[in-house]
Design an enzyme around this catalytic site. Structure first.
Site, PDB file in Angstrom:
ATOM      1  N   GLU A   1       0.866  -1.189   0.000  1.00 16.74           N
ATOM      2  CA  GLU A   1       0.000   0.000   0.000  1.00 16.74           C
ATOM      3  C   GLU A   1       0.898   1.232   0.000  1.00 16.74           C
ATOM      4  OE1 GLU A   1      -3.406   0.874  -0.235  1.00 16.74           O
ATOM      5  OE2 GLU A   1      -2.432   2.812  -0.049  1.00 16.74           O
TER       6      GLU A   1
ATOM      7  N   ASP B   1     -14.131  -0.637 -11.312  1.00 21.67           N
ATOM      8  CA  ASP B   1     -15.462  -0.085 -11.571  1.00 21.67           C
ATOM      9  C   ASP B   1     -15.396   0.970 -12.669  1.00 21.67           C
ATOM     10  OD1 ASP B   1     -13.888   1.504  -9.690  1.00 21.67           O
ATOM     11  OD2 ASP B   1     -15.570   2.905  -9.830  1.00 21.67           O
TER      12      ASP B   1
ATOM     13  N   ASP C   1      -6.531   2.766  -8.526  1.00 27.06           N
ATOM     14  CA  ASP C   1      -6.933   4.145  -8.873  1.00 27.06           C
ATOM     15  C   ASP C   1      -6.898   4.352 -10.391  1.00 27.06           C
ATOM     16  OD1 ASP C   1      -7.210   4.860  -6.160  1.00 27.06           O
ATOM     17  OD2 ASP C   1      -5.057   5.175  -5.999  1.00 27.06           O
TER      18      ASP C   1
HETATM   19  C1  LIG Z   1      -9.433   2.732  -4.782  1.00 24.68           C
HETATM   20  S1  LIG Z   1      -8.474   2.078  -3.498  1.00 24.68           S
HETATM   21  C2  LIG Z   1      -8.973   0.347  -3.443  1.00 24.68           C
HETATM   22  C3  LIG Z   1      -8.636  -0.320  -2.136  1.00 24.68           C
HETATM   23  C4  LIG Z   1      -8.950  -1.817  -2.059  1.00 24.68           C
HETATM   24  N1  LIG Z   1      -8.184  -2.551  -3.049  1.00 24.68           N
HETATM   25  C5  LIG Z   1     -10.412  -2.076  -2.234  1.00 24.68           C
HETATM   26  O1  LIG Z   1     -10.794  -2.637  -3.270  1.00 24.68           O
HETATM   27  O2  LIG Z   1     -11.183  -1.751  -1.306  1.00 24.68           O
HETATM   28  C6  LIG Z   1      -6.872   1.975  -4.277  1.00 24.68           C
HETATM   29  C7  LIG Z   1      -5.766   1.781  -3.273  1.00 24.68           C
HETATM   30  O3  LIG Z   1      -4.537   1.595  -3.981  1.00 24.68           O
HETATM   31  C8  LIG Z   1      -3.513   2.333  -3.330  1.00 24.68           C
HETATM   32  N2  LIG Z   1      -2.443   2.565  -4.329  1.00 24.68           N
HETATM   33  C9  LIG Z   1      -2.452   3.413  -5.376  1.00 24.68           C
HETATM   34  N3  LIG Z   1      -1.312   3.330  -6.092  1.00 24.68           N
HETATM   35  C10 LIG Z   1      -0.544   2.382  -5.476  1.00 24.68           C
HETATM   36  C11 LIG Z   1       0.739   1.843  -5.722  1.00 24.68           C
HETATM   37  N4  LIG Z   1       1.492   2.257  -6.773  1.00 24.68           N
HETATM   38  N5  LIG Z   1       1.219   0.903  -4.878  1.00 24.68           N
HETATM   39  C12 LIG Z   1       0.473   0.492  -3.815  1.00 24.68           C
HETATM   40  N6  LIG Z   1      -0.759   0.971  -3.525  1.00 24.68           N
HETATM   41  C13 LIG Z   1      -1.263   1.898  -4.347  1.00 24.68           C
HETATM   42  C14 LIG Z   1      -4.210   3.575  -2.848  1.00 24.68           C
HETATM   43  O4  LIG Z   1      -3.516   4.235  -1.809  1.00 24.68           O
HETATM   44  C15 LIG Z   1      -5.547   2.963  -2.361  1.00 24.68           C
HETATM   45  O5  LIG Z   1      -5.478   2.520  -1.026  1.00 24.68           O
END
Ligand SMILES: C[S@@+](CC[C@H](N)C(=O)[O-])C[C@H]1O[C@@H](n2cnc3c(N)ncnc32)[C@H](O)[C@@H]1O
Length: 230
Positions: free
Chosen positions: A90, A176, A140
């Site tokens: 994360e 999504d 994201d």
């Molecule tokens: C939209 S959230 C989805 C969280 C979880 N996977 C869910 O489905 O409930 C995307 C997550 O990816 C993390 N994230 C974004 N880019 C990342 C990266 N390069 N490496 C690790 N985590 C990342 C963000 O901080 C966030 O917590």
């Protein structure tokens, strides 16, 4: 999670809000971007392949989730499968601090959640055929064209992830965001080392993440796919 919700979660976990790291001097555009975090705790140098058996203190199949958020998926999996090791990655440090308190409270020796850049960690640190599964759920989407380069799914990431999977290993993904999901499936389907499971093979599969629960409640359309290492 919104900032106030994150602050409340930190407080519940008995953690103080950390002051923001100071910005580099001068205008932002001239600041030096810090290198991506790819080192596991206790590593002397990060040039080599990640030593996953040492991280967990045992040899066992390893599953990796990138972008764990609050960690709902990994906490459930790690408790349901004590015979497997789970590494959550994360990029948001406050999520990681909260998850680490919970891991310690539950005494889960088969789960680690670390503050790393998942895209770079997979590309630079995962040894060939070193993991049994990779999960990336609701990554994201960075919808603006000029931000697409920030997306986790890029051709070199997909190639590295396929290389890191052992034979028969699974890459599981969901989104999504319609346009991002199209881009993800196009990248994954064109990777020669991977074959996509047929829709009937994944019928009824739910990822069990927070985002999926939220989107299912809102009856939002979700793209989901599983690819197997040939
Ligand atoms: C939209 S959230 C989805 C969280 C979880 N996977 C869910 O489905 O409930 C995307 C997550 O990816 C993390 N994230 C974004 N880019 C990342 C990266 N390069 N490496 C690790 N985590 C990342 C963000 O901080 C966030 O917590």
């Amino acid at each position: 999670m919104s900032r106030p919700a994150l602050r409340r979660a930190l407080k519940r976990a008995g953690l103080a809000t950390q002051p923001k790291e100071p910005r580099c001097q001068g205008p932002r555009s001239r600041g030096v971007t810090p290198p991506p975090r790819v080192s596991l705790p206790g590593e002397a140098e990060s040039g080599s392949h990640a030593d996953l058996p040492t991280l967990f203190g045992r040899e066992a199949p390893v599953e990796v989730e990138i972008g764990t958020g609050k960690g709902r998926f990994l906490f459930a999996e790690a408790q349901a499968h004590p015979e497997r090791n789970y590494l959550g990655i994360e990029i948001e440090p406050d999520y990681v601090r909260i998850a680490q308190v919970k891991i310690a409270r539950l005494g889960l020796s088969n789960l680690r959640i670390e503050w790393l850049d998942g895209r770079e960690f997979v590309k630079l640190r995962l040894a060939p055929a070193s993991v049994a599964a990779i999960h990336v759920y609701f990554s994201d989407p960075w919808p603006k064209m000029r931000h697409h380069k920030r997306r986790v799914f890029q051709p070199d990431f997909v190639a590295a992830a396929a290389r890191a999977l052992g034979e028969g290993g699974l890459f599981k993904a969901a989104s999504d965001h319609e346009e991002y999901w199209k881009a993800i499936t196009s990248l994954m389907d064109s990777c020669p080392a991977l074959e996509r499971l047929r829709p009937e093979e994944i019928a009824g599969w739910e990822t069990g993440t927070d985002y999926e629960k939220k989107f299912l409640l809102a009856q939002k359309e979700i793209g989901k796919g599983i690819w197997r290492r040939r």
